[in-house]
Scaffold this motif. Structure first.
Motif, PDB file in Angstrom:
ATOM      1  N   VAL A  22      13.064 -24.308 -32.448  1.00  0.00           N
ATOM      2  CA  VAL A  22      11.758 -24.521 -32.387  1.00  0.00           C
ATOM      3  C   VAL A  22      11.193 -24.866 -30.952  1.00  0.00           C
ATOM      4  O   VAL A  22       9.511 -24.931 -30.917  1.00  0.00           O
ATOM      5  N   LYS A  23      12.414 -25.658 -30.403  1.00  0.00           N
ATOM      6  CA  LYS A  23      11.625 -26.185 -28.859  1.00  0.00           C
ATOM      7  C   LYS A  23      10.938 -24.869 -28.076  1.00  0.00           C
ATOM      8  O   LYS A  23      10.410 -25.050 -27.901  1.00  0.00           O
ATOM      9  N   ALA A  24      11.566 -23.982 -28.325  1.00  0.00           N
ATOM     10  CA  ALA A  24      11.462 -22.247 -27.546  1.00  0.00           C
ATOM     11  C   ALA A  24       9.949 -22.433 -27.906  1.00  0.00           C
ATOM     12  O   ALA A  24       8.172 -21.724 -27.287  1.00  0.00           O
ATOM     13  N   LEU A  25       9.047 -22.437 -28.727  1.00  0.00           N
ATOM     14  CA  LEU A  25       8.135 -21.862 -29.644  1.00  0.00           C
ATOM     15  C   LEU A  25       6.779 -23.097 -29.451  1.00  0.00           C
ATOM     16  O   LEU A  25       6.091 -22.488 -28.825  1.00  0.00           O
ATOM     17  N   GLN A  26       7.662 -24.422 -29.489  1.00  0.00           N
ATOM     18  CA  GLN A  26       6.890 -25.245 -29.082  1.00  0.00           C
ATOM     19  C   GLN A  26       6.616 -25.316 -27.085  1.00  0.00           C
ATOM     20  O   GLN A  26       5.218 -25.696 -27.090  1.00  0.00           O
ATOM     21  N   ALA A  27       7.089 -25.069 -26.905  1.00  0.00           N
ATOM     22  CA  ALA A  27       6.681 -24.323 -25.229  1.00  0.00           C
ATOM     23  C   ALA A  27       6.093 -23.475 -25.233  1.00  0.00           C
ATOM     24  O   ALA A  27       5.856 -23.181 -23.787  1.00  0.00           O
ATOM     25  N   ARG A  28       5.792 -22.252 -26.000  1.00  0.00           N
ATOM     26  CA  ARG A  28       4.638 -21.678 -25.386  1.00  0.00           C
ATOM     27  C   ARG A  28       3.461 -21.613 -25.832  1.00  0.00           C
ATOM     28  O   ARG A  28       2.594 -20.703 -26.046  1.00  0.00           O
ATOM     29  N   GLY A  29       3.424 -23.088 -26.815  1.00  0.00           N
ATOM     30  CA  GLY A  29       1.984 -23.306 -27.386  1.00  0.00           C
ATOM     31  C   GLY A  29       1.849 -23.386 -28.660  1.00  0.00           C
ATOM     32  O   GLY A  29       0.733 -24.246 -29.211  1.00  0.00           O
ATOM     33  N   HIS A  30       2.922 -22.927 -29.547  1.00  0.00           N
ATOM     34  CA  HIS A  30       2.630 -23.267 -30.851  1.00  0.00           C
ATOM     35  C   HIS A  30       2.780 -24.275 -31.774  1.00  0.00           C
ATOM     36  O   HIS A  30       3.678 -25.925 -31.246  1.00  0.00           O
ATOM     37  N   GLU A  42      14.761 -15.244 -22.065  1.00  0.00           N
ATOM     38  CA  GLU A  42      14.957 -14.206 -22.970  1.00  0.00           C
ATOM     39  C   GLU A  42      15.088 -14.755 -24.297  1.00  0.00           C
ATOM     40  O   GLU A  42      14.875 -13.929 -25.384  1.00  0.00           O
ATOM     41  N   PHE A  43      15.728 -16.147 -24.655  1.00  0.00           N
ATOM     42  CA  PHE A  43      16.067 -16.542 -25.865  1.00  0.00           C
ATOM     43  C   PHE A  43      14.408 -16.921 -26.490  1.00  0.00           C
ATOM     44  O   PHE A  43      14.451 -16.666 -27.689  1.00  0.00           O
ATOM     45  N   ALA A  44      13.479 -17.384 -25.563  1.00  0.00           N
ATOM     46  CA  ALA A  44      12.091 -17.665 -26.474  1.00  0.00           C
ATOM     47  C   ALA A  44      11.553 -16.690 -26.853  1.00  0.00           C
ATOM     48  O   ALA A  44      10.927 -16.016 -27.982  1.00  0.00           O
ATOM     49  N   ASP A  45      11.928 -15.317 -26.371  1.00  0.00           N
ATOM     50  CA  ASP A  45      10.578 -14.440 -25.743  1.00  0.00           C
ATOM     51  C   ASP A  45      11.335 -13.017 -27.470  1.00  0.00           C
ATOM     52  O   ASP A  45      10.671 -13.014 -27.658  1.00  0.00           O
ATOM     53  N   ALA A  46      13.003 -13.117 -27.612  1.00  0.00           N
ATOM     54  CA  ALA A  46      13.282 -13.347 -29.121  1.00  0.00           C
ATOM     55  C   ALA A  46      12.953 -13.723 -30.201  1.00  0.00           C
ATOM     56  O   ALA A  46      12.522 -12.912 -30.953  1.00  0.00           O
ATOM     57  N   VAL A  47      12.844 -15.096 -30.233  1.00  0.00           N
ATOM     58  CA  VAL A  47      12.190 -15.991 -30.974  1.00  0.00           C
ATOM     59  C   VAL A  47      10.940 -15.681 -31.422  1.00  0.00           C
ATOM     60  O   VAL A  47      10.646 -15.330 -32.374  1.00  0.00           O
ATOM     61  N   GLU A  48       9.870 -16.058 -30.310  1.00  0.00           N
ATOM     62  CA  GLU A  48       8.714 -15.118 -31.026  1.00  0.00           C
ATOM     63  C   GLU A  48       8.028 -13.736 -31.148  1.00  0.00           C
ATOM     64  O   GLU A  48       7.341 -13.340 -31.867  1.00  0.00           O
ATOM     65  N   ALA A  49       9.616 -12.448 -30.607  1.00  0.00           N
ATOM     66  CA  ALA A  49       9.084 -10.757 -30.972  1.00  0.00           C
ATOM     67  C   ALA A  49       9.435 -10.721 -31.919  1.00  0.00           C
ATOM     68  O   ALA A  49       9.284 -10.252 -32.499  1.00  0.00           O
ATOM     69  N   LYS A  96      13.760 -32.592 -37.178  1.00  0.00           N
ATOM     70  CA  LYS A  96      13.432 -33.712 -36.343  1.00  0.00           C
ATOM     71  C   LYS A  96      12.949 -33.191 -35.649  1.00  0.00           C
ATOM     72  O   LYS A  96      11.770 -33.826 -35.533  1.00  0.00           O
ATOM     73  N   ASP A  97      12.971 -31.923 -34.775  1.00  0.00           N
ATOM     74  CA  ASP A  97      11.963 -32.000 -33.535  1.00  0.00           C
ATOM     75  C   ASP A  97      10.573 -31.175 -33.880  1.00  0.00           C
ATOM     76  O   ASP A  97       9.962 -30.712 -33.211  1.00  0.00           O
ATOM     77  N   SER A  98      10.786 -30.591 -35.397  1.00  0.00           N
ATOM     78  CA  SER A  98       9.625 -29.537 -34.997  1.00  0.00           C
ATOM     79  C   SER A  98       8.004 -30.838 -35.164  1.00  0.00           C
ATOM     80  O   SER A  98       8.791 -32.021 -35.294  1.00  0.00           O
ATOM     81  N   ASP A  99       6.654 -29.902 -35.270  1.00  0.00           N
ATOM     82  CA  ASP A  99       5.963 -30.883 -35.488  1.00  0.00           C
ATOM     83  C   ASP A  99       5.396 -31.683 -36.787  1.00  0.00           C
ATOM     84  O   ASP A  99       5.588 -32.517 -36.653  1.00  0.00           O
ATOM     85  N   CYS A 100       6.323 -31.252 -37.523  1.00  0.00           N
ATOM     86  CA  CYS A 100       6.311 -31.417 -39.167  1.00  0.00           C
ATOM     87  C   CYS A 100       7.050 -30.753 -39.569  1.00  0.00           C
ATOM     88  O   CYS A 100       7.481 -29.742 -39.959  1.00  0.00           O
ATOM     89  N   GLY A 101       8.454 -32.034 -40.267  1.00  0.00           N
ATOM     90  CA  GLY A 101       9.247 -31.441 -40.741  1.00  0.00           C
ATOM     91  C   GLY A 101       9.456 -31.467 -42.584  1.00  0.00           C
ATOM     92  O   GLY A 101       8.448 -32.375 -43.274  1.00  0.00           O
ATOM     93  N   VAL A 102       9.469 -30.722 -43.227  1.00  0.00           N
ATOM     94  CA  VAL A 102       9.301 -30.110 -44.578  1.00  0.00           C
ATOM     95  C   VAL A 102      10.768 -30.565 -45.022  1.00  0.00           C
ATOM     96  O   VAL A 102      11.571 -29.849 -44.936  1.00  0.00           O
ATOM     97  N   ALA A 103      10.940 -30.912 -46.059  1.00  0.00           N
ATOM     98  CA  ALA A 103      12.355 -30.771 -46.657  1.00  0.00           C
ATOM     99  C   ALA A 103      12.330 -31.516 -48.220  1.00  0.00           C
ATOM    100  O   ALA A 103      10.917 -31.576 -48.673  1.00  0.00           O
TER     101      ALA A 103
END
Length: 493
Positions: free
Chosen positions: A227-235, A204-211, A251-258
């Motif tokens: 971030v992890k929920a979106l990555q788990a969905r193939g993003h 439900e958390f992953a669905d809410a993040v994507e929607a 830290k856990d994103s594919d590309c961290g921009v500061a």
């Protein structure tokens, strides 16, 4: 993260509204003390400091620093009581309802960040894990977060590129949605309060993040979970932020921009730091990255094709003791007109094409078949020409170079597609210069290309014509092999 990314990050107090007949002067004095006596001020404290017109002489007896998790800070003062400043729903708990909630949500819908100043019944100690005693609201503090003037253009660019932008913040979700609306973000009204979301590891958390698009009252751990929920969905997920509360997600994103103006911790974990702290630099960063990667892919295909046919020709001549079909000067003309000069211009050309997975697969799929076809056509033409006793090896090499260069130019054309004015002119110029080496006497003398029998040129034309479909078939076969390796190897489907 909203603050410092699509907004300027510099808050300003727009209004202070006393509640339930609270004394305005006392509210102002309390806010002044809370801001000026904070040894580690955050952007909110700095905004109140800038708003205050007097200097506080109060004495602090206890302090609870601000935390992104609890979203409030507190101080106890000698002879002036105990005070809390933070998010209304976190400070007031169940008391956050009725007309007060409607008042807060009205201001939030207008885009203001709303904090509540409340008086506590018990004193605070210097502890980071203090619990909140019973409190009584005394005032609402309204702060404005200024949207960057170039934020709409930046968000529009990413929307056009097929990038889904989601805004997350520790502020009220209605406030964040209003800021997103002012920034021109599509789906700004799809905002959600993160405190009402399901467990971080749930579907439900992953669905809410994507929607949804906008998230408020998000904790640092929830940012990382998103971030992890979106990555788990193939993003593929890029995260931008400037605060300590963004570190886990960065830290856990594919590309961290500061942002360079952000905390040292965010700069330490990010892969990319925007030195001018301006999110509007991202389109230029993306364009430069695409130019480099896509142009390297094109250029690598050219160089690897030459490597392939050079290795094959070397093996054929070394293993089977065959005559090498090219002289060193012939390799020079092939390198100039089919690789070196074209690669220089292709590497510098602007290229906004979206980068896709499979870099090595695409390069090998173009280069290896092309190298095999060039080697086969070159060696075949060299051998056929010498079937005529009147044609020696030097004259046979002329048509071998013609075949090798022509097929390599066809590979250059395939690599440069789709053609534009620059690439079309480049391919045409290289073909013209290569042909000129055969047509003018000084070119033939310089590159050791003596004129040979007419039938040999006709045969070379035949080899060249046949090579084109072989190049296309080779690339398709390579792509199909990479896509279905198991079937190609005879494994069960």
């Amino acid at each position: 993260d909203k603050t410092g990314t699509i907004t300027e990050g510099a808050l300003a107090v727009s209004d202070v509204e006393p509640l339930d007949g609270a004394d305005s002067a006392a509210v102002v004095s309390t806010l002044t003390a809370l801001a000026q006596l904070d040894p580690d001020p955050n952007p909110t404290s700095k905004a109140v400091q800038a708003w205050a017109t007097t200097t506080s002489s109060w004495k602090v007896t206890g302090r609870v620093p601000f935390s992104s998790g609890r979203k409030w800070s507190a101080m106890s003062f000698e002879e002036h009581g105990n005070w809390v400043l933070g998010a209304p729903e976190n400070v007031l708990g169940d008391a956050y309802s009725g007309s007060l909630q409607e008042r807060v949500e009205h201001h939030a819908a207008m885009g203001s960040r709303v904090l509540v100043l409340a008086e506590a019944d018990a004193a605070f100690t210097d502890a980071a894990d203090a619990t909140l005693p019973a409190v009584h609201p005394r005032a609402l503090v309204l702060l404005d977060d200024i949207v960057r003037a170039d934020a709409p253009d930046t968000l529009r660019y990413f929307a056009d590129q097929g990038v889904t932008v989601k805004v997350i913040s520790g502020d009220n979700n209605v406030t964040v949605g209003a800021v997103a609306r002012r920034a021109g973000l599509d789906g700004w009204n799809d905002n959600i309060n993160a405190t009402t979301m399901a467990a971080e590891d749930s579907v439900e958390f992953a669905d809410a993040v994507e929607a949804n698009t906008v998230f408020g009252r998000v904790t640092p751990h929830q940012k990382r979970a998103m971030v992890k929920a979106l990555q788990a969905r193939g993003h593929t997920v890029a995260m931008t932020g400037d605060g300590v509360n963004d570190v886990l997600a960065l830290k856990d994103s594919d590309c961290g921009v500061a942002m360079a103006s952000g905390s040292e911790a965010t700069r330490g974990v990010a892969q990319l730091v925007l030195m001018d702290s301006n999110f509007a630099a991202m389109p230029a960063v993306v364009s430069e990255g695409r130019r480099v990667i896509n142009n390297i892919e094109r250029v690598a295909s050219l160089f690897l094709a030459k490597t392939t046919y050079s290795v094959i020709l070397s093996l054929l001549t070394g293993v089977f003791a065959l005559a090498y079909p090219l002289r060193p000067i012939h390799l020079s003309i092939l390198s100039w007109f089919t690789i070196g000069i074209p690669a220089f211009f292709l590497a510098l050309e602007p290229n906004d094409q979206r980068v896709n997975e499979g870099f090595l697969r695409r390069v090998l799929g173009r280069a290896v078949p092309a190298g095999v076809v060039i080697a086969a056509a070159t060696m075949g033409m060299f051998a056929v020409a010498q079937l005529d006793d009147s044609i020696d090896s030097d004259h046979a090499r002329t048509v071998a170079v013609l075949v090798a260069g022509s097929v390599a130019l066809m590979n250059l054309y395939r690599t440069a597609r789709p053609l534009n004015a620059l690439r079309g002119t480049l391919v045409g110029t290289m073909a013209g210069l290569f042909a000129l080496a055969f047509l003018v006497p000084w070119g033939r003398d310089l590159f050791e290309l003596p004129t040979t029998a007419g039938w040999a040129y006709a045969a070379a034309a035949g080899f060249i014509v046949v090579s084109w479909p072989l190049l296309e078939l080779g690339s398709r076969a390579a792509e199909r092999w990479h896509r279905h390796p198991a079937q190609q190897l005879g494994s069960p489907a």
